[in-house]
Design an enzyme around this catalytic site. Structure first.
Site, PDB file in Angstrom:
ATOM      1  N   ASP A 169      47.342  56.283  26.395  1.00 26.58           N
ATOM      2  CA  ASP A 169      47.010  56.272  27.816  1.00 26.58           C
ATOM      3  C   ASP A 169      47.787  57.451  28.367  1.00 26.58           C
ATOM      4  OD1 ASP A 169      47.258  55.963  30.625  1.00 26.58           O
ATOM      5  OD2 ASP A 169      46.491  53.932  30.392  1.00 26.58           O
ATOM      6  N   HIS A 170      47.098  58.539  28.653  1.00 27.53           N
ATOM      7  CA  HIS A 170      47.854  59.770  28.918  1.00 27.53           C
ATOM      8  C   HIS A 170      48.709  59.672  30.177  1.00 27.53           C
ATOM      9  CE1 HIS A 170      44.601  60.962  31.668  1.00 27.53           C
ATOM     10  NE2 HIS A 170      45.415  61.889  32.142  1.00 27.53           N
ATOM     11  N   LYS A 196      36.804  59.478  42.916  1.00 26.44           N
ATOM     12  CA  LYS A 196      36.408  60.874  42.695  1.00 26.44           C
ATOM     13  C   LYS A 196      35.967  61.479  44.021  1.00 26.44           C
ATOM     14  CE  LYS A 196      36.283  60.438  38.087  1.00 26.44           C
ATOM     15  NZ  LYS A 196      37.312  61.063  37.260  1.00 26.44           N
ATOM     16  N   HIS A 223      44.998  53.327  33.278  1.00 27.70           N
ATOM     17  CA  HIS A 223      46.046  54.092  33.964  1.00 27.70           C
ATOM     18  C   HIS A 223      46.703  53.323  35.124  1.00 27.70           C
ATOM     19  CE1 HIS A 223      44.292  57.143  31.577  1.00 27.70           C
ATOM     20  NE2 HIS A 223      43.389  57.568  32.424  1.00 27.70           N
TER      21      HIS A 223
HETATM   22  C1  BG6 Z   1      40.822  60.155  32.502  1.00 28.55           C
HETATM   23  C2  BG6 Z   1      39.562  59.679  33.165  1.00 28.55           C
HETATM   24  O1  BG6 Z   1      41.335  59.154  31.678  1.00 28.55           O
HETATM   25  O2  BG6 Z   1      41.776  60.486  33.493  1.00 28.55           O
HETATM   26  C3  BG6 Z   1      39.028  60.743  34.093  1.00 28.55           C
HETATM   27  O3  BG6 Z   1      38.589  59.358  32.187  1.00 28.55           O
HETATM   28  C4  BG6 Z   1      40.079  61.207  35.063  1.00 28.55           C
HETATM   29  O4  BG6 Z   1      37.879  60.289  34.789  1.00 28.55           O
HETATM   30  C5  BG6 Z   1      41.377  61.546  34.335  1.00 28.55           C
HETATM   31  O5  BG6 Z   1      39.585  62.341  35.735  1.00 28.55           O
HETATM   32  C6  BG6 Z   1      42.494  61.802  35.340  1.00 28.55           C
HETATM   33  O6  BG6 Z   1      43.610  62.320  34.660  1.00 28.55           O
HETATM   34  P1  BG6 Z   1      44.637  63.294  35.376  1.00 28.55           P
HETATM   35  O7  BG6 Z   1      45.716  63.498  34.362  1.00 28.55           O
HETATM   36  O8  BG6 Z   1      43.888  64.538  35.723  1.00 28.55           O
HETATM   37  O9  BG6 Z   1      45.109  62.579  36.602  1.00 28.55           O
END
Ligand code: BG6
Length: 481
Positions: free
Chosen positions: A172-173, A329, A235
């Protein structure tokens, strides 16, 4: 500190994520001196490319996605020397023998599954079948991890048939973001906040992940997912967990994940009036592009590109303190933050109530990472005891100088954790399942009702009803800017 020597195989290496995030991130780690000379990266994908052609592709990806200041030709050349390529067929037999021959037996071995989610299970099977999965092997599994509880369980079961839990790294980044980790440091390395960190002193928590971009080229995937599956189930829940969890006994992978799991299990079902779903529309002329229905390529879509929810964590610490979550979005700006609003002092000794505001602790995840604590002071001057709220504002960039601006990207940090064998910032199988177990009935209920998302203007703060979600509780969202 360099990590141990490794062979990292990026499966799906010609895809968007690998080119935009994974390979540039690995280059930055190379540049930072974190890769020992023996570290190697192997691209694997369906395309029949030569090693030279793949390296040229990586060079282009670095040119496009690494800061100009970090593009040092000698370092890029040295990095490219670490890179190899093998063409494989995930569903068939081709290429696996060559891949096996390319790997070394005595170094850390990791496979990054940067492929369509439908292939995760098959990939695990292939690795096993072709004898590539040694006891030292780690697999990194991208999101989405399932699309509901049943599919997540099935995927967990397939992975578990071939790998032990300690070998599985579910990414989960958001957990790799600097400020997200800082949340734990702020909470557990200071005495200041923890005594107040409960329903007695905290009025409510707001978690916002606002994006300015639309669903653009990902419309086909996104339309089957929506904001709840794409952002909240993973997230946003992870952020909520880090705020709500009890102190783990130690900063240790299972100790941290045990505490997060307890929070997810304590989440209450969310009734319909506590949910607002929206879909962006673009008024003509649309500066940033078309509306959601166009982007999704589905004029009848009922998928939400925005969601706001009021969530309760039913346990001793949090009962009475709502968590308001919103993400969407094509909102006014890209901003992610967590705001913790404290309660009023029990009694005011001051007559001047005009300037009075609650204390708020704001943790900014992006952009301009930092922490801001709003406190009351006396307005300077001879006008008597007038109160004014001021920020104790700490941006990483100013507090930490160079170090505060040179923050590693979430992916590069997480990949290094895989090599180190540290699972603290990865989701455990039971956590993912518990998150789906909470998410599923919420989605099922709005599907059964046939709810349509409310339109909101692209570039706005989201649907009107989302404002009402807080207004009716006598609260307000923070501005998105
Ligand atoms: C991803 C989603 O996991 O996270 C995307 O699938 C989203 O839809 C993105 O845009 C957001 O990541 P960050 O790091 O740009 O906030």
């Amino acid at each position: 500190i360099p990590v141990d020597p490794f062979d990292l195989v990026v499966i799906g290496a010609t895809g968007d994520l690998a080119q935009r995030k994974i390979l540039p991130g690995l280059y930055r780690r190379h540049l930072a001196g974190q890769m020992p000379p023996e570290a190697r990266i192997l691209g694997a994908a369906r395309s029949d490319l030569t090693e030279a052609a793949f390296r040229a592709m990586v060079a282009d990806a670095l040119a496009a996605h690494v800061d100009a200041a970090k593009q040092h030709p000698a370092e890029i050349a040295a990095f490219l020397k670490r890179i190899g390529y093998v063409a494989i067929d995930v569903s068939g037999a081709a290429g696996w023998g060559a891949l096996k021959a390319a790997l070394r037996p005595d170094v850390v071995r990791a496979f990054y599954f940067s492929v369509a989610p439908g292939l995760f299970g098959e990939l695990a099977e292939r690795l096993h079948e072709h004898g590539l999965a040694t006891p030292q092997t780690r697999i990194v599994v991208e999101k989405p991890f399932g699309r509901d509880l049943a599919s997540a369980r099935a995927l967990n079961a397939t992975l578990a048939a071939h790998f032990a839990e300690h070998q599985i790294y579910r990414i989960d980044h958001y957990l790799g973001k600097e400020t997200v980790q800082n949340l734990m440091a702020v909470r557990f390395a200071n005495i200041l906040f923890e005594p107040l960190w409960n329903a007695q002193y905290i009025d409510h928590v707001q978690i916002t992940v606002a994006e300015a971009v639309g669903v653009g080229g990902r419309g086909a995937y996104y339309d089957k997912s929506g904001a709840m599956r794409d952002m909240v189930q993973n997230h946003m829940l992870q952020l909520l967990c880090l705020i709500a969890m009890e102190p783990p006994w130690h900063f240790d992978p299972d100790a941290v994940r045990d505490e997060k799991l307890k929070v997810i299990r304590a989440l209450q079902p969310v009734p319909a009036p506590d949910i607002v779903r929206g879909q962006y529309v673009a008024r003509d002329p649309a500066p940033g592009g078309a509306g959601y229905l166009h982007d999704a390529g589905n004029p009848a879509s009922r998928t939400e590109s925005y969601i706001a929810l009021k969530v309760h964590v039913a346990n001793w610490r949090w009962t009475g303190t709502p968590f308001y979550l919103r993400t969407g979005k094509r909102l006014r700006a890209r901003t992610s933050e967590i705001a913790i609003t404290f309660k009023e002092p029990p009694h005011s000794i001051f007559d001047d109530a005009r300037g009075w505001r609650e204390n708020v602790l704001v943790i900014r995840l992006q952009p301009n990472e930092g922490i801001n604590l709003k406190v009351m002071i006396k307005e300077p001057g001879p006008g008597g005891m007038r109160l004014v709220q001021v920020p104790l504002d700490m941006s990483f960039a100013t507090a930490l100088g160079e170090d505060g601006t040179d923050i590693p990207d979430a992916y590069e940090r997480l990949i290094m954790d895989v090599i180190r064998g540290n699972q603290t910032l990865f989701m455990r199988g039971d956590e993912v399942e518990a998150a789906w177990a909470w998410t599923d009935p919420i989605i099922a209920a709005w599907e059964a009702r046939g709810d349509r998302p409310q339109p909101y203007d692209a570039g706005s703060s989201g649907p009107e009803d989302a404002l009402m979600l807080m207004h009716r509780d006598g609260r307000r969202w923070r501005e998105i800017r």
